[in-house]
Each structure stands twice: as structure tokens, then as C-alpha cells.
Design a protein around this motif. Sequence first.
Motif, mmCIF file in Angstrom:
data_model
loop_
_atom_site.group_PDB
_atom_site.id
_atom_site.type_symbol
_atom_site.label_atom_id
_atom_site.label_comp_id
_atom_site.label_asym_id
_atom_site.label_seq_id
_atom_site.Cartn_x
_atom_site.Cartn_y
_atom_site.Cartn_z
ATOM 1 N N PHE A 78 83.350 2.269 28.966
ATOM 2 C CA PHE A 78 82.377 2.326 30.060
ATOM 3 C C PHE A 78 81.004 2.765 29.537
ATOM 4 C CE2 PHE A 78 85.948 3.414 33.324
ATOM 5 C CZ PHE A 78 86.441 2.123 33.186
ATOM 6 N N ILE A 79 80.998 3.795 28.695
ATOM 7 C CA ILE A 79 79.733 4.314 28.171
ATOM 8 C C ILE A 79 79.032 3.272 27.304
ATOM 9 C CG2 ILE A 79 78.719 6.042 26.623
ATOM 10 C CD1 ILE A 79 80.788 8.031 27.646
ATOM 11 N N THR A 80 79.808 2.495 26.544
ATOM 12 C CA THR A 80 79.223 1.442 25.716
ATOM 13 C C THR A 80 78.543 0.388 26.577
ATOM 14 O OG1 THR A 80 80.918 1.780 24.012
ATOM 15 C CG2 THR A 80 79.712 -0.302 23.974
ATOM 16 N N VAL A 81 79.212 -0.014 27.651
ATOM 17 C CA VAL A 81 78.621 -0.999 28.569
ATOM 18 C C VAL A 81 77.354 -0.437 29.204
ATOM 19 C CG1 VAL A 81 78.969 -2.248 30.735
ATOM 20 C CG2 VAL A 81 80.824 -2.133 29.056
ATOM 21 N N ILE A 82 77.433 0.788 29.690
ATOM 22 C CA ILE A 82 76.275 1.423 30.334
ATOM 23 C C ILE A 82 75.122 1.559 29.350
ATOM 24 C CG2 ILE A 82 75.442 3.567 31.378
ATOM 25 C CD1 ILE A 82 78.363 3.928 32.455
ATOM 26 N N ALA A 83 75.420 1.982 28.117
ATOM 27 C CA ALA A 83 74.374 2.166 27.111
ATOM 28 C C ALA A 83 73.650 0.862 26.804
ATOM 29 C CB ALA A 83 74.983 2.741 25.827
ATOM 30 N N GLY A 84 74.392 -0.249 26.824
ATOM 31 C CA GLY A 84 73.757 -1.543 26.584
ATOM 32 C C GLY A 84 72.702 -1.864 27.626
ATOM 33 N N PHE A 85 73.022 -1.629 28.891
ATOM 34 C CA PHE A 85 72.056 -1.914 29.956
ATOM 35 C C PHE A 85 70.908 -0.905 29.971
ATOM 36 C CE2 PHE A 85 75.812 -4.190 31.703
ATOM 37 C CZ PHE A 85 75.229 -5.445 31.792
ATOM 38 N N VAL A 86 71.187 0.337 29.616
ATOM 39 C CA VAL A 86 70.119 1.340 29.532
ATOM 40 C C VAL A 86 69.132 0.953 28.432
ATOM 41 C CG1 VAL A 86 69.574 3.741 28.968
ATOM 42 C CG2 VAL A 86 71.498 3.218 30.481
ATOM 43 N N THR A 87 69.632 0.449 27.327
ATOM 44 C CA THR A 87 68.753 0.011 26.233
ATOM 45 C C THR A 87 67.841 -1.117 26.692
ATOM 46 O OG1 THR A 87 70.431 0.628 24.592
ATOM 47 C CG2 THR A 87 68.698 -0.890 23.876
ATOM 48 N N ILE A 88 68.403 -2.059 27.450
ATOM 49 C CA ILE A 88 67.598 -3.167 27.989
ATOM 50 C C ILE A 88 66.483 -2.621 28.882
ATOM 51 C CG2 ILE A 88 67.623 -5.167 29.529
ATOM 52 C CD1 ILE A 88 70.483 -5.713 28.542
ATOM 53 N N VAL A 89 66.835 -1.706 29.786
ATOM 54 C CA VAL A 89 65.847 -1.115 30.700
ATOM 55 C C VAL A 89 64.770 -0.362 29.921
ATOM 56 C CG1 VAL A 89 65.518 0.672 32.450
ATOM 57 C CG2 VAL A 89 67.375 -0.963 32.688
ATOM 58 N N GLN A 90 65.191 0.427 28.950
ATOM 59 C CA GLN A 90 64.242 1.222 28.179
ATOM 60 C C GLN A 90 63.265 0.333 27.420
ATOM 61 O OE1 GLN A 90 66.117 3.968 25.496
ATOM 62 N NE2 GLN A 90 64.283 5.225 25.265
ATOM 63 N N MET A 91 63.751 -0.720 26.804
ATOM 64 C CA MET A 91 62.871 -1.635 26.076
ATOM 65 C C MET A 91 61.912 -2.341 27.024
ATOM 66 S SD MET A 91 65.663 -3.267 23.406
ATOM 67 C CE MET A 91 64.486 -4.381 22.651
ATOM 68 N N PHE A 92 62.393 -2.716 28.212
ATOM 69 C CA PHE A 92 61.540 -3.381 29.207
ATOM 70 C C PHE A 92 60.414 -2.452 29.658
ATOM 71 C CE2 PHE A 92 60.404 -4.547 33.529
ATOM 72 C CZ PHE A 92 60.204 -5.921 33.431
ATOM 73 N N ILE A 93 60.767 -1.202 29.975
ATOM 74 C CA ILE A 93 59.761 -0.251 30.445
ATOM 75 C C ILE A 93 58.762 0.077 29.337
ATOM 76 C CG2 ILE A 93 59.404 2.119 31.250
ATOM 77 C CD1 ILE A 93 61.965 1.875 32.846
ATOM 78 N N LYS A 94 59.233 0.237 28.109
ATOM 79 C CA LYS A 94 58.330 0.504 26.984
ATOM 80 C C LYS A 94 57.325 -0.627 26.805
ATOM 81 C CE LYS A 94 61.100 3.535 23.981
ATOM 82 N NZ LYS A 94 60.077 4.582 23.796
ATOM 83 N N ALA A 95 57.789 -1.861 27.021
ATOM 84 C CA ALA A 95 56.930 -3.017 26.813
ATOM 85 C C ALA A 95 55.920 -3.215 27.943
ATOM 86 C CB ALA A 95 57.780 -4.278 26.661
ATOM 87 N N PHE A 96 56.348 -2.992 29.186
ATOM 88 C CA PHE A 96 55.497 -3.340 30.325
ATOM 89 C C PHE A 96 54.893 -2.145 31.058
ATOM 90 C CE2 PHE A 96 58.278 -7.016 29.742
ATOM 91 C CZ PHE A 96 57.353 -8.051 29.760
ATOM 92 N N SER A 97 55.420 -0.945 30.832
ATOM 93 C CA SER A 97 54.866 0.237 31.508
ATOM 94 C C SER A 97 54.982 1.470 30.610
ATOM 95 C CB SER A 97 55.585 0.467 32.842
ATOM 96 O OG SER A 97 55.003 1.546 33.546
ATOM 97 N N PRO A 98 54.179 1.526 29.567
ATOM 98 C CA PRO A 98 54.236 2.670 28.650
ATOM 99 C C PRO A 98 53.986 4.011 29.347
ATOM 100 C CG PRO A 98 52.915 0.887 27.719
ATOM 101 C CD PRO A 98 53.187 0.527 29.142
ATOM 102 N N ALA A 99 53.129 4.006 30.370
ATOM 103 C CA ALA A 99 52.834 5.250 31.086
ATOM 104 C C ALA A 99 54.081 5.777 31.789
ATOM 105 C CB ALA A 99 51.716 5.020 32.105
ATOM 106 N N LEU A 100 54.845 4.878 32.408
ATOM 107 C CA LEU A 100 56.081 5.280 33.068
ATOM 108 C C LEU A 100 57.103 5.754 32.041
ATOM 109 C CD1 LEU A 100 57.810 5.501 35.631
ATOM 110 C CD2 LEU A 100 58.479 3.104 35.298
#
Length: 231
Positions: A75-97
Motif C-alpha cells: 500500500f505504501i509503495t502505491v501511495i508513494a508513487g502517486f505522491v511523487t507524481i503530485v510533488q513533481m507536478f507542484i514543483k514544476a507548476f507552483s514552486p511557491a506552493l
Amino acid sequence: MEKKKGLWHEFTKGIIIENPVLRLMLGCCATLAVTTAASNAIGMGAATTFVLVCSNAVISLLRNVIPNKVRIPAFITVIAGFVTIVQMFIKAFSPALDTALGVFLPLIVVNCIILGRAEMFASKNKILPAIIDGLGMGVGFTAAMLAMGIIRELLGAGTVFGLPLLSGFMEPIIIFLLPPGGFFVFGMLIALAGKLSKEGRAPESMGCAHCPLAASCTKAAEKDCKKGDAE
């Protein structure tokens, strides 16, 4: 019709009755830490909702494949995969957030809400109810954080989403941006959620089966509990 009613219940239960923050007391650290501004609350809520929905869907699909002994690491592996996607998206499009959320963004991986829904619901249900459950819990989490963020930002900085609303009316109360103010607002919202979910009803209106003292009540054991006995 029953199916629609069931899915609607799965969605709405997370908003008030089983709100993950205000009723189940999950994810409190992130809630208190990032709700100094309404925009931060929206960002964290949206990220968590995305991870909840996607991880619930994948775990539901794999529920008959994942061995029981390794289900939590899986479960944690699956969750971590999606968290990584979210983190990379936010870093790319909203550095302030990304800067505002800080370490609490990657810590979504171990958020009790997500792991709890994976264990208690997604791993035991089909994909559609699992997705609806994740969406409802995510909406409830986001609503609770947004309410806290608006109140704390309004009273602590005089703004909401950065727009000045209290300028010339009252001075900001800085303590609402600090931990004590966060705990105060959190407590008030918990009390409100309890009231809206009708917590604390009189035992006679709920019946002996739902009374918290039923196990030690002699009248309940003798099946002699009548309306008005608890008064």
C-alpha cells in the motif's frame, strides 16, 4: 437505485459524519501546520485528494493479488508513487506552493487518512466504491483544511487568499497564525462537526444498543431500559 444511494452515502460520509480530520482525527499534523493560509489549505487538500482517489483505485484493483502479509508495504509503495507524481507536478507548476507546504507534501505518503482508507476500505471493495470513498474523504479533508485556513488567515493576517478584507476594520490577531491559534480554531471546528453530526444525543433517542454505557448498565442487561431512564 440502491446502488446509487450506496455510492452517494460513500461520498457524503467523509464530509461531515466521518470527516477524516474533524471526526476521525486523522492527518492532524498537516492540518495544523499548513492552514496559516487558505491557498496552502487548498493545495494540500487537492494533493491529498488526488493521492486518495488514485491509490484507492489501484489498491482496489490489486486487492486479490497483494499477499496479506505484505499488504502494508505494498500500500505504501502505491501511495508513494502517486505522491511523487503530485510533488513533481507542484514543483514544476507552483514552486511557491511547494515551498509553503514544505516537508508536509512528501509526508502525504504516511498520512493516516490515505493508509487508513487503503486498509479499511479500498482493499475490501470494488474499484468504483473505492474511488468514491477516496473522493468523499478527500473533499471532507479539503473542506476542513479550507475552513481552518480561511479563519486563521482572516483573523491572523486580515486577508483571505491574499486579498485584504479587514484593513481599516480591525488589527490582525497574530496568535491565529501561531500553533495556539491553530489549536483553538481546530477545537471550535471539531465541536461544530460534532454538533452537525448530532453527536451527544440523549441515550433514549439512540437506544440502548448505541449508548456508550450500555455494557455497564443493569437496565440494558435486563432489557428494561425505558424512555426517560437516562434523564
